[in-house]
Design a protein around this motif. Structure first.
Motif, PDB file in Angstrom:
ATOM      1  N   ARG A  96      -5.641   9.339  11.223  1.00 41.43           N
ATOM      2  CA  ARG A  96      -5.648   8.132  10.391  1.00 41.43           C
ATOM      3  C   ARG A  96      -5.600   6.848  11.203  1.00 41.43           C
ATOM      4  NH1 ARG A  96      -2.033   8.928   4.957  1.00 41.43           N
ATOM      5  NH2 ARG A  96      -3.439   7.324   4.170  1.00 41.43           N
TER       6      ARG A  96
ATOM      7  N   ARG B 263       2.388  16.748   8.457  1.00 42.61           N
ATOM      8  CA  ARG B 263       2.987  15.432   8.200  1.00 42.61           C
ATOM      9  C   ARG B 263       4.138  15.482   7.200  1.00 42.61           C
ATOM     10  NH1 ARG B 263      -1.441  12.166   4.434  1.00 42.61           N
ATOM     11  NH2 ARG B 263      -1.328  13.513   2.637  1.00 42.61           N
TER      12      ARG B 263
ATOM     13  N   GLU C 214      -7.388  11.079   6.545  1.00 40.71           N
ATOM     14  CA  GLU C 214      -6.217  11.751   6.006  1.00 40.71           C
ATOM     15  C   GLU C 214      -6.439  13.258   5.928  1.00 40.71           C
ATOM     16  OE1 GLU C 214      -5.145  10.176   2.252  1.00 40.71           O
ATOM     17  OE2 GLU C 214      -3.327  11.375   2.161  1.00 40.71           O
TER      18      GLU C 214
HETATM   19  C1  BGC Z   1      -1.402   8.830   1.451  1.00 37.58           C
HETATM   20  C2  BGC Z   1      -1.121   7.380   1.141  1.00 37.58           C
HETATM   21  C3  BGC Z   1      -1.761   7.001  -0.161  1.00 37.58           C
HETATM   22  C4  BGC Z   1      -1.293   7.934  -1.249  1.00 37.58           C
HETATM   23  C5  BGC Z   1      -1.881   7.638  -2.598  1.00 37.58           C
HETATM   24  C6  BGC Z   1      -1.086   9.750   0.288  1.00 37.58           C
HETATM   25  O1  BGC Z   1      -1.546  11.041   0.504  1.00 37.58           O
HETATM   26  O2  BGC Z   1      -0.691   9.234   2.590  1.00 37.58           O
HETATM   27  O3  BGC Z   1      -1.558   6.567   2.184  1.00 37.58           O
HETATM   28  O4  BGC Z   1      -1.493   5.671  -0.465  1.00 37.58           O
HETATM   29  O5  BGC Z   1      -1.646   9.258  -0.892  1.00 37.58           O
HETATM   30  O6  BGC Z   1      -3.209   7.971  -2.639  1.00 37.58           O
END
Ligand code: BGC
Length: 809
Positions: A185, A229, A506
């Motif tokens: 990320r 994570r 992500e």
């Molecule tokens: C992410 C965040 C994101 C959230 C809502 C999570 O999986 O780590 O950065 O804002 O999802 O989509």
């Protein structure tokens, strides 16, 4: 009973009055918020602090099978179920919505991603209207501009889309430190340096919030990897935590007061951040003065009571089970209701500022054309010219351009996952060239497009599950390159462009392998063969890096005639790149992170992404690393042995050769630095540094000026130098000069002393180094601090449970 009714009536009258009068003064709204809290039932409070699930617009038959957190199993016959069903329709594709109680004056808050622009569903079932958003340049591009005004203006435009589409809080910016080049990320994050990250984030928050919508700075804190994570425990010293990982957040909080903060998934020193009272109350609120509310990352942490107590006011996306757990905790006395009241109050204090509470009318049609111009221009200021042997800008004689590499035709505007924007289009490099009037080659386009179509059919997408799920672009491998194509093109075209693309995001980290951190054989062959063919005809070749993070460059960067790091510059990408290539814009970006020679050269490489840990007494589950790393919760640990030596703090202190150092970047012009002045030789409250910068080249340009300080480092060990200030000139015409000045106060020079839990600026001699990069220092001057200055005494917090090896000079 009668008392309750009366209270309710007075709340309603108050709200009505406030709404009619069209404004909410802080004191009145706070009073009304307290009244609202008093009038809420325990159930309503629990429903407000727990989100209403993450809703994907799916057919009912599929959603029913999803876990409650993802919208499954909602009983729509209950009043709560009915309410949730209604609010889920407010903004399709948003990441989260909070409960509403119209009778109490509690309106819902819509929380939507993400850092490079608003992420919502671009289309809605049964509608012909579209809801596209602008894909702005990724955070790394923004940081490479080193221009806080520019970043604020991008934030302003982004915030207009948040407002006009009816969201209340944008889940952005993200400002974790780019600790390691492999973090998937990194594209969402700014830099390896906390000062630069914090200033960028503050500018972005100020820009977005100027529209009357909120932000959520994330992921608080030490979320520097995607691998495991949700369970990784980061072991880090108090000092590195404060100086490297928390500092940017502190700057953002104090210089922009974001409405909300998002805690991260990971643990720090044994405790989930969302359950850490030390982090969310002692540090964030007591030490820094944060005034908004904290929400979890989506599914983060594990103990809702600990989260409430810690000061993590809202759980996202939430589920009916968690609501039940929370109610039971209060009823059984495990959680004092007054804690919950505080959480609720903080959420409501923000609610009264939201567009939905204020009844702001939304247009659903922000000026996307105007924002396309904003992103096109902003991206050019963040591109970094790494090499240039006279190939750029294009000379006037260049008319015909041969574009090689998949990404020339399928350009990557941004990374994948929740930070991926649903934009209407991405301008490819080819289109950018054509828009600027250059002739391109249909036969090359056909070759590439045909190859990519076939390759994507057989591509293994399993590693990029989230990207695939969320519609992100996963580039296919470069084809084995036939030199005859290069020779054929070299005979016709005036110049060659070779675009190397990478995408990540992500759900997964990158790898130090060929085809990821390293270029693979086909890519290196492509660069070599095309350059050779064009050189044989006395023509030039330019490489463009269309990447979200650092790649290896040292082994090939001297082959082509120029290398431009365009990053992932948003939806106008092709136009932005061509603006730089053609010389319409003189590049002025500088690296916000180091490009190492080899991956192993970095200080975190031995400790990335960490390792499984055996939990005593528990069944050994360390061996099973199957499943989806992003969601699983296996015991995992990463020890930050490099301590404060992150990025250039390591490379410069230990003299490790790099490909391109922090702060590096070329221009089509040259700049001369002169007349460095310090306001005093002896430090009192601050020192003012000033320097003249002159454009000594032939074209107009902007220069990023960096101010580093070397501290005495007597009892508090210090890196060789640290960034203490930066600035950027306006566009300087050839021959023109500008004077930049910077105030350096004691806080900017201080180190965190674990023994006294305070920030201390040590007595002794300091060197101020003003440079065009962290290595290209143009002028130096010294000053002294007479005796130790205690800048701030702070809370003892987040202490590691055990000792561990730390890097030292
Ligand atoms: C992410 C965040 C994101 C959230 C809502 C999570 O999986 O780590 O950065 O804002 O999802 O989509």
């Amino acid at each position: 009973m009668i008392g309750n009714k009366l209270r309710l009536n007075s709340v309603l009258t108050l709200l009505l009055l406030l709404l009619v009068s069209g404004g909410l003064s802080a004191s009145v709204s706070q009073k009304s918020v307290k009244e609202i809290v008093k009038s809420m039932t325990l159930e309503q409070k629990a429903q407000l602090v727990i989100g209403t699930g993450m809703y994907f617009p799916l057919p009912d038959s599929i959603r029913e099978k999803m876990p409650p957190m993802f919208g499954g199993g909602l009983d729509t016959s209950t009043p709560y179920g009915k309410m949730v069903e209604k609010i889920r329709g407010y903004l399709p594709g948003t990441a989260g919505v909070t409960a509403e109680y119209p009778g109490l004056g509690v309106t819902s808050q819509t929380l939507a991603d993400g850092p490079a622009g608003l992420r919502i569903s671009p289309t809605r079932p049964g509608e012909t209207d579209t809801y596209y958003c602008t894909a702005f340049p990724i955070a790394t591009v923004m940081a490479s501009s080193w221009d806080t005004e520019l970043v604020e203006s991008v934030g302003k435009a982004m915030g207009i889309e948040v407002l006009e589409y009816g969201a209340d809080v944008l889940l952005a910016p993200a400002l974790n430190i780019q600790r390691d080049p492999l973090c998937g990320r990194n594209f969402e994050y700014y830099s390896e340096d906390p000062l630069l990250s914090g200033k960028m984030a503050a500018a972005m928050v100020n820009g977005i919030q100027s529209n009357g919508v909120g932000t959520s700075i994330k992921h608080f804190v030490v979320n520097n990897q995607e691998t495991n994570r949700m369970s990784v425990d980061v072991i880090v010293s108090e000092r590195a935590l404060r100086e490297i990982y928390l500092k940017g957040f502190k700057i953002a909080v104090q210089e922009s007061q974001p409405w909300t903060v998002m805690s991260s998934y990971n643990k720090v020193n044994g405790v989930y951040t969302s359950e850490s009272h030390d982090l969310l109350t002692k540090i964030l609120r007591n030490d820094w003065g944060f005034e908004g509310y904290v929400m979890t990352d989506w599914g983060g942490g594990s103990d809702v009571v600990a989260q409430m107590v810690a000061g993590n006011d809202m759980i996202q996306p939430g589920s009916p089970e968690t609501i039940k757990t929370l109610i039971e905790a209060v009823e059984s006395g495990k959680l004092d209701e007054s804690v919950l009241d505080t959480n609720v109050e903080r959420i409501l204090n923000i609610m009264v500022k939201t567009p939905r509470f204020k009844g702001t009318k939304i247009s659903n049609s922000p000026d996307l054309k105007a924002h396309a111009q904003v992103t096109r221009q902003a991206a050019t200021d963040g591109m970094v010219l790494l090499e240039n042997n006279g190939a750029l800008p294009f000379s006037k004689s260049i008319k015909n351009v041969a574009a090689f590499g998949n990404a020339s035709y399928d350009f990557i505007s941004g990374g994948t996952g929740s930070g991926d924007v649903n934009e209407a289009y991405t301008v490819s490099l080819l289109e950018g060239l054509q828009n600027a009037g250059y002739k391109t080659y249909g036969e090359l386009k056909t070759t590439y497009e045909t190859y990519m179509e076939e390759a994507s059919k057989v591509q293994d997408k399993s590693k990029n599950f989230i990207a695939a799920l969320m519609g992100g672009k996963i580039p296919v491998e470069e084809m084995a390159f036939d030199a005859s194509i290069a020779e054929e093109m070299a005979a016709k075209a005036d110049i060659a462009l070779i675009t190397i693309g990478r995408n990540a995001g992500e759900g997964g980290d990158r790898e130090a392998v060929e085809g990821d951190f390293y270029l693979n054989k086909n890519e290196k062959d492509l660069i070599k063969k095309v350059t050779e063919a064009f050189h044989a005809k006395g023509k030039k070749a330019v490489v463009i890096l269309n990447v979200g993070g650092v790649v290896e460059t040292a082994s090939w960067s001297n082959i082509p005639d120029a290398v431009l790091c365009a990053w992932q510059p948003g939806q106008e990408g092709g136009n932005s790149v061509v603006d730089v290539l053609s010389g319409k814009v003189n590049p002025s970006g500088k690296l916000a992170q180091t490009f190492p020679v080899k991956y192993e050269d970095g200080s975190s490489s031995d400790n990335f992404p960490g390792e499984a840990i055996k939990v005593e007494g528990a069944e050994d589950n360390t061996a099973d690393q199957s499943g989806f790393s992003m969601m699983r919760r296996v015991p995992w640990e990463v020890v930050y042995e490099e301590d404060i030596y992150v990025g250039y703090r390591y490379f410069n202190t230990f003299d490790v050769p790099v490909a391109y150092e922090f702060g590096y970047g070329k221009s089509y012009s040259t700049f001369e630095y002169s007349n460095l002045k310090l306001s005093d030789k002896n430090f009192d409250e601050k020192i003012t540094v000033s320097i003249d910068v002159k454009n000594t080249g032939d074209v107009a340009g902007k220069e990023v000026v960096q101010v580093y300080a070397s501290a005495p480092g007597k009892s508090l060990e210090k890196p060789e130098e640290e960034l203490v200030a930066f600035g950027k000139t306006a566009l300087l015409e050839p021959g023109k000069s500008a004077t930049l000045s910077f105030d350096i106060d004691a806080a900017l020079l201080a180190s965190f002393d674990e023994a006294s839990t305070s920030w201390i600026t040590e007595a002794g001699d300091y060197i101020i180094k003003v440079g065009a990069s962290s290595k290209d220092i143009k002028a130096k001057a010294t000053f002294s601090v007479a005796k130790d200055i205690t800048v701030q005494k702070v809370s003892k917090a987040m202490v590691p449970e055990r000792d561990f090896e730390k890097m030292h000079r």
